[in-house]
Design an enzyme around this catalytic site. Sequence first.
Site, PDB file in Angstrom:
ATOM      1  N   VAL A  49       0.605  -1.342   0.129  1.00  0.00           N
ATOM      2  CA  VAL A  49       0.103  -0.350   0.017  1.00  0.00           C
ATOM      3  C   VAL A  49       0.979   1.051  -0.167  1.00  0.00           C
ATOM      4  O   VAL A  49       0.544   2.350   0.470  1.00  0.00           O
ATOM      5  CB  VAL A  49      -1.169  -0.154   0.915  1.00  0.00           C
ATOM      6  CG1 VAL A  49      -2.050  -0.758   1.025  1.00  0.00           C
ATOM      7  CG2 VAL A  49      -0.074  -0.079   2.229  1.00  0.00           C
ATOM      8  N   ASP A  50       2.529   1.083  -0.361  1.00  0.00           N
ATOM      9  CA  ASP A  50       3.034   2.564   0.227  1.00  0.00           C
ATOM     10  C   ASP A  50       2.967   2.826  -1.374  1.00  0.00           C
ATOM     11  O   ASP A  50       3.726   4.065  -1.443  1.00  0.00           O
ATOM     12  CB  ASP A  50       4.570   2.092   0.292  1.00  0.00           C
ATOM     13  CG  ASP A  50       5.606   0.715  -0.594  1.00  0.00           C
ATOM     14  OD1 ASP A  50       5.547  -0.414  -0.372  1.00  0.00           O
ATOM     15  OD2 ASP A  50       4.790   0.434  -1.737  1.00  0.00           O
ATOM     16  N   HIS A  74      -4.639  -4.731  -2.441  1.00  0.00           N
ATOM     17  CA  HIS A  74      -4.715  -3.808  -1.225  1.00  0.00           C
ATOM     18  C   HIS A  74      -5.581  -2.868  -0.556  1.00  0.00           C
ATOM     19  O   HIS A  74      -5.012  -2.527   0.398  1.00  0.00           O
ATOM     20  CB  HIS A  74      -3.990  -5.138  -0.416  1.00  0.00           C
ATOM     21  CG  HIS A  74      -3.613  -7.029   0.419  1.00  0.00           C
ATOM     22  ND1 HIS A  74      -2.899  -6.907   0.576  1.00  0.00           N
ATOM     23  CD2 HIS A  74      -4.288  -7.240   0.167  1.00  0.00           C
ATOM     24  CE1 HIS A  74      -2.994  -8.668   0.408  1.00  0.00           C
ATOM     25  NE2 HIS A  74      -4.381  -8.751  -0.067  1.00  0.00           N
ATOM     26  N   CYS A  92     -14.573  12.378  10.178  1.00  0.00           N
ATOM     27  CA  CYS A  92     -14.760  12.726   9.080  1.00  0.00           C
ATOM     28  C   CYS A  92     -15.346  14.312   9.568  1.00  0.00           C
ATOM     29  O   CYS A  92     -16.215  14.300  10.396  1.00  0.00           O
ATOM     30  CB  CYS A  92     -16.013  11.917   8.282  1.00  0.00           C
ATOM     31  SG  CYS A  92     -17.037  11.906   7.199  1.00  0.00           S
ATOM     32  N   CYS A 121     -18.406  14.334   8.611  1.00  0.00           N
ATOM     33  CA  CYS A 121     -19.686  14.324   9.441  1.00  0.00           C
ATOM     34  C   CYS A 121     -19.618  13.443  10.608  1.00  0.00           C
ATOM     35  O   CYS A 121     -21.515  12.721  10.844  1.00  0.00           O
ATOM     36  CB  CYS A 121     -20.129  13.162   8.071  1.00  0.00           C
ATOM     37  SG  CYS A 121     -19.401  11.399   8.270  1.00  0.00           S
ATOM     38  N   GLY A 171       9.372 -10.664  -2.966  1.00  0.00           N
ATOM     39  CA  GLY A 171       9.116 -10.486  -1.838  1.00  0.00           C
ATOM     40  C   GLY A 171       7.817 -10.564  -0.843  1.00  0.00           C
ATOM     41  O   GLY A 171       6.923  -9.826  -0.366  1.00  0.00           O
ATOM     42  N   ASN A 217      13.102 -14.160  -3.838  1.00  0.00           N
ATOM     43  CA  ASN A 217      12.667 -13.928  -1.932  1.00  0.00           C
ATOM     44  C   ASN A 217      14.419 -13.966  -1.646  1.00  0.00           C
ATOM     45  O   ASN A 217      14.734 -15.469  -2.424  1.00  0.00           O
ATOM     46  CB  ASN A 217      11.504 -15.119  -2.293  1.00  0.00           C
ATOM     47  CG  ASN A 217      11.146 -14.220  -0.780  1.00  0.00           C
ATOM     48  OD1 ASN A 217      11.780 -14.254   0.179  1.00  0.00           O
ATOM     49  ND2 ASN A 217      10.035 -14.646  -0.563  1.00  0.00           N
ATOM     50  N   GLU A 238      14.700 -16.320   0.375  1.00  0.00           N
ATOM     51  CA  GLU A 238      13.390 -18.335   0.983  1.00  0.00           C
ATOM     52  C   GLU A 238      12.728 -18.074   0.169  1.00  0.00           C
ATOM     53  O   GLU A 238      11.445 -17.541   0.110  1.00  0.00           O
ATOM     54  CB  GLU A 238      13.674 -18.056   2.403  1.00  0.00           C
ATOM     55  CG  GLU A 238      12.288 -16.844   2.939  1.00  0.00           C
ATOM     56  CD  GLU A 238      12.332 -16.905   4.789  1.00  0.00           C
ATOM     57  OE1 GLU A 238      13.983 -16.594   4.918  1.00  0.00           O
ATOM     58  OE2 GLU A 238      11.692 -16.831   5.499  1.00  0.00           O
TER      59      GLU A 238
HETATM   60  N1  APR Z   1      13.547  -8.987  -1.332  1.00  0.00           N
HETATM   61  C1  APR Z   1      12.666  -9.777  -1.497  1.00  0.00           C
HETATM   62  N2  APR Z   1      12.052 -10.345  -0.750  1.00  0.00           N
HETATM   63  C2  APR Z   1      12.579 -10.146   0.803  1.00  0.00           C
HETATM   64  C3  APR Z   1      13.529  -8.747   1.021  1.00  0.00           C
HETATM   65  C4  APR Z   1      13.722  -8.785   0.275  1.00  0.00           C
HETATM   66  N3  APR Z   1      14.568  -7.978   0.161  1.00  0.00           N
HETATM   67  N4  APR Z   1      13.224 -10.135   1.879  1.00  0.00           N
HETATM   68  C5  APR Z   1      12.278  -9.976   2.489  1.00  0.00           C
HETATM   69  N5  APR Z   1      11.489 -10.256   1.761  1.00  0.00           N
HETATM   70  C6  APR Z   1      10.718 -11.380   1.905  1.00  0.00           C
HETATM   71  C7  APR Z   1      10.646 -13.449   3.195  1.00  0.00           C
HETATM   72  O1  APR Z   1      11.114 -13.461   2.925  1.00  0.00           O
HETATM   73  C8  APR Z   1       8.683 -12.977   2.549  1.00  0.00           C
HETATM   74  O2  APR Z   1       8.626 -13.912   2.291  1.00  0.00           O
HETATM   75  O3  APR Z   1       9.253 -11.207   1.924  1.00  0.00           O
HETATM   76  C9  APR Z   1       8.391 -11.804   2.323  1.00  0.00           C
HETATM   77  C10 APR Z   1       7.771 -11.074   3.386  1.00  0.00           C
HETATM   78  O4  APR Z   1       6.046 -11.512   3.358  1.00  0.00           O
HETATM   79  P1  APR Z   1       5.582 -10.749   4.402  1.00  0.00           P
HETATM   80  O5  APR Z   1       5.907  -9.809   5.024  1.00  0.00           O
HETATM   81  O6  APR Z   1       4.391 -12.114   5.633  1.00  0.00           O
HETATM   82  O7  APR Z   1       4.206  -9.809   3.812  1.00  0.00           O
HETATM   83  P2  APR Z   1       3.530 -10.018   1.942  1.00  0.00           P
HETATM   84  O8  APR Z   1       3.544 -11.886   1.626  1.00  0.00           O
HETATM   85  O9  APR Z   1       3.344  -8.506   1.147  1.00  0.00           O
HETATM   86  O10 APR Z   1       2.377 -10.464   2.904  1.00  0.00           O
HETATM   87  C11 APR Z   1       0.386 -10.236   2.052  1.00  0.00           C
HETATM   88  O11 APR Z   1      -0.370  -9.899   4.584  1.00  0.00           O
HETATM   89  O12 APR Z   1      -0.256  -8.672   6.191  1.00  0.00           O
HETATM   90  C12 APR Z   1      -0.791  -8.910   5.257  1.00  0.00           C
HETATM   91  O13 APR Z   1      -1.591  -6.853   4.134  1.00  0.00           O
HETATM   92  C13 APR Z   1      -0.687  -7.386   4.254  1.00  0.00           C
HETATM   93  O14 APR Z   1       0.174  -6.914   2.248  1.00  0.00           O
HETATM   94  C14 APR Z   1      -0.003  -8.330   3.477  1.00  0.00           C
HETATM   95  C15 APR Z   1      -0.037  -9.327   3.147  1.00  0.00           C
END
Ligand code: APR
Length: 247
Positions: A106-107, A122, A151, A153, A190, A216, A218
């Site tokens: 959402v950034d 999202h 708001c 309102c 990511g 990623n 991992e």
């Molecule tokens: N580059 C790539 N991936 C990365 C990096 C990086 N530098 N650093 C971390 N990660 C990976 C982590 O390994 C993980 O798999 O990014 C992922 C982050 O996972 P989450 O924190 O779960 O984020 P996200 O998958 O976007 O979450 C989905 O969950 O809480 C809700 O609405 C929120 O949109 C979000 C949704």
Amino acid sequence: MDRYTQISSAAMEIAGAKNNTIALTGAGISVASGIPAFRGVGGLWDKYDPGEYATIEAFRKNPAKVWVMLKEFKEVIQQAQPNPAHLALAKLEQLGYLRTIITQNVDGLHQEAGNTNVIEFHGNNRDTVCLKCGRKYPGRELNLDTLPPYCNCGGVLKPDAVFFGEPIPWEALSRSHEEAYNCRVVLVIGTSAVVEPAASIPYLARRAGARIIEVNPERALAADIFLRGPAEEIMPLLVDEVIRISS
Ligand code: APR
């Protein structure tokens, strides 16, 4: 296979797909911009229990409490700049090799980096919406000295982001499925791929014949090609390789 061979195979898939590659991004792509991810070490949900801060029920029950976390998150986002991973995706679009980004973030950093076709799955943190009358306020207008913001309102204002327990905006959902059914490559960057329905998008694409490439540190899903490492490192290398083999 070593990293270079993996990157080269991924670049061949993307070059071969021409404008039929889409990307699905998550919080990991913005970590290098200073925005913490949600899960894993140092994640936002380590500090704030999502059951108490990220559901629409929790927000309605105690908006002032949830706005403490939201204000902190907003300030972090306002400081953030696109990082090399965002810029690499913008370049990929400019080169004609990336049709759409579906982002869970959402950034707004993909748009800031220059991508023009971004589906905010999202919602976004820029705008706020009144829970009572539905009026939308562009983010810049908000005064967060007192929480929660109200708001005109008298209703409570909420960021225009999707909280747990809320539906995905219909247009975002239908456009994302359309994109998934009509792509040849889905580049997943990511995301922990644990939150539905976003997590199913790569597999919808695969069922329609697409290849899944994951970036990623991992592995989070059963990708055809897994590029292990931080997106801010991997993505510029991948785009350079696409340029090299396409020239
Ligand atoms: N580059 C790539 N991936 C990365 C990096 C990086 N530098 N650093 C971390 N990660 C990976 C982590 O390994 C993980 O798999 O990014 C992922 C982050 O996972 P989450 O924190 O779960 O984020 P996200 O998958 O976007 O979450 C989905 O969950 O809480 C809700 O609405 C929120 O949109 C979000 C949704």
